[in-house]
Every structure is written in structure tokens, then in C-alpha cells.
Design a protein around this motif. Structure first.
Motif, PDB file in Angstrom:
ATOM      1  N   HIS A  54       0.816  -1.221   0.000  1.00 27.13           N
ATOM      2  CA  HIS A  54       0.000   0.000   0.000  1.00 27.13           C
ATOM      3  C   HIS A  54       0.856   1.281   0.000  1.00 27.13           C
ATOM      4  CE1 HIS A  54      -3.601  -2.291   0.470  1.00 27.13           C
ATOM      5  NE2 HIS A  54      -3.335  -2.699   1.694  1.00 27.13           N
ATOM      6  N   ARG A  87     -11.842 -13.599   6.371  1.00 28.50           N
ATOM      7  CA  ARG A  87     -12.303 -12.338   5.768  1.00 28.50           C
ATOM      8  C   ARG A  87     -13.818 -12.172   5.977  1.00 28.50           C
ATOM      9  NH1 ARG A  87      -8.443  -8.656   3.902  1.00 28.50           N
ATOM     10  NH2 ARG A  87     -10.043  -7.895   2.496  1.00 28.50           N
ATOM     11  N   HIS A 117      -6.890  -7.173  10.966  1.00 27.91           N
ATOM     12  CA  HIS A 117      -6.327  -7.415   9.634  1.00 27.91           C
ATOM     13  C   HIS A 117      -6.464  -8.901   9.340  1.00 27.91           C
ATOM     14  CE1 HIS A 117      -3.502  -7.935   6.307  1.00 27.91           C
ATOM     15  NE2 HIS A 117      -3.073  -8.990   6.976  1.00 27.91           N
ATOM     16  N   ASP A 120      -5.419 -11.609   2.516  1.00 24.20           N
ATOM     17  CA  ASP A 120      -6.469 -11.608   1.486  1.00 24.20           C
ATOM     18  C   ASP A 120      -6.306 -12.685   0.418  1.00 24.20           C
ATOM     19  OD1 ASP A 120      -4.384 -10.560   0.035  1.00 24.20           O
ATOM     20  OD2 ASP A 120      -5.275  -8.566  -0.213  1.00 24.20           O
TER      21      ASP A 120
HETATM   22 MG    MG Z   1      -5.553  -5.960   3.090  1.00 27.67          MG
END
Ligand code: MG
Ligand code: RTP
Length: 143
Positions: A54, A87, A117, A120
Motif C-alpha cells: 500500500h 475475511r 487485519h 487476502d
Molecule cells: Mg488488506
């Protein structure tokens, strides 16, 4: 179904609002077993490295400073389809958009302070687990 491992982090807001136990219960109740747990204060370098993907995003600086604003709980969760299951239990990134009954809908304050967190993808899970844990720190146990 495949037994997978995924990395879960309870972010600093989760510790400040005293929901470590509640968050871990959500995982255990849905068949995700913690097989490694450590409380840690991340350094700036560790947080920047963890969220390196990111780096170019406008929220990167705030994300890193939030992640080092207090200790976090680092966990490896193991179970059937653990990456996706985690998730789903976490809910959407923005708690305002997260389904009721998810961790973020129930405990998170904002998109920045969103309590957890979760890796993913299976590939990212492997890398993220290795970023924080040695194989000898991960245990295994059955019911
Ligand atoms: Mg992420
Ligand atoms: P995480 O990596 O923390 O599990 O969250 P995520 O996959 O649901 O979301 P991701 O896109 O990977 O973003 C990482 C974290 O950055 C913050 N964020 N802020 N202001 C924004 O638009 C924005 N977008 C993302 C969130 O705290 C998110 O968890």
C-alpha cells in the motif's frame, strides 16, 4: 475442503477497547483455531514492510502510524478455507459497510481503526505468516 492457515492481526484499537477475547471467540466459534499468538509493539520499519503493497496509497502514512500507536495481537488461524473464512468473519474494510455480526461491524470505529487485519489470499497468507512467525512458533492441536 482445504485446511489453510491465515494471518490475523488485532489492531491497536481492538486492544484499547478490550475486545481481544471477544475477537478470538468469533474465530473459535466459527472453526478457526489460533495456532500461534503473540502480543507485539510493531516498529515503524516492521509496519511499513508489512503494508509495503500500500506504499503508494494516500492512506499509507496514517495506516502505519495507527498500526504502531500501540501493541497488536499477531495470530495464525488454522481451519477449513481459513483465508476466506477469516475475511467473512472480519467483514468489509469500512465498518459502515460491514454486515451485522462481523467483527468490524460490531467493534470497529472507522475505516482506519477497523480492529482486525486478515490476509487476502493464500499466497499472501503464507508470506504474512512468515513475516512474523517462525515455523517452530506455530503449534498444532486437534479437538
Ligand atoms: Mg488488506
Ligand atoms: P487489512 O489489510 O488491514 O486486513 O484490510 P483490508 O484488506 O480490508 O483493506 P486494504 O485495502 O488491504 O487496506 C489496508 C488498511 O488500510 C486502511 N484503508 N484506508 N481511507 C481509505 O480509503 C482506506 N482504505 C484502506 C484500512 O484500515 C485497511 O484495513
Amino acid at each position: 475442503m482445504a485446511i489453510e492457515r491465515t494471518l490475523s492481526i488485532i489492531k491497536p484499537d481492538g486492544l484499547k477497547s478490550h475486545v481481544i477475547g471477544k475477537v478470538i471467540s468469533r474465530f473459535e466459534e466459527k472453526g478457526l483455531k489460533p495456532v500461534a499468538i503473540r502480543l507485539q509493539q510493531l516498529s515503524q520499519t516492521e509496519a511499513e514492510g508489512f503494508y509495503a503493497v500500500h506504499k503508494a496509497r494516500p492512506f499509507f502514512k496514517d495506516l502505519v502510524s495507527f498500526m504502531i500507536s500501540g501493541p497488536v495481537v499477531l495470530m495464525v488461524l488454522e481451519g477449513e478455507n481459513a483465508v476466506l473464512a477469516n475475511r467473512e468473519i472480519m467483514g468489509a474494510t469500512d465498518p459502515k459497510k460491514a454486515d451485522k455480526g462481523t467483527i468490524r461491524a460490531d467493534f470497529a470505529k472507522s475505516i482506519d481503526q477497523n480492529t482486525v487485519h486478515g490476509s487476502d489470499s493464500l499466497e499472501n497468507a503464507k508470506n504474512e505468516i512468515a513475516y512474523f512467525f517462525r515455523e517452530t512458533e506455530i503449534q498444532t492441536y486437534s479437538a
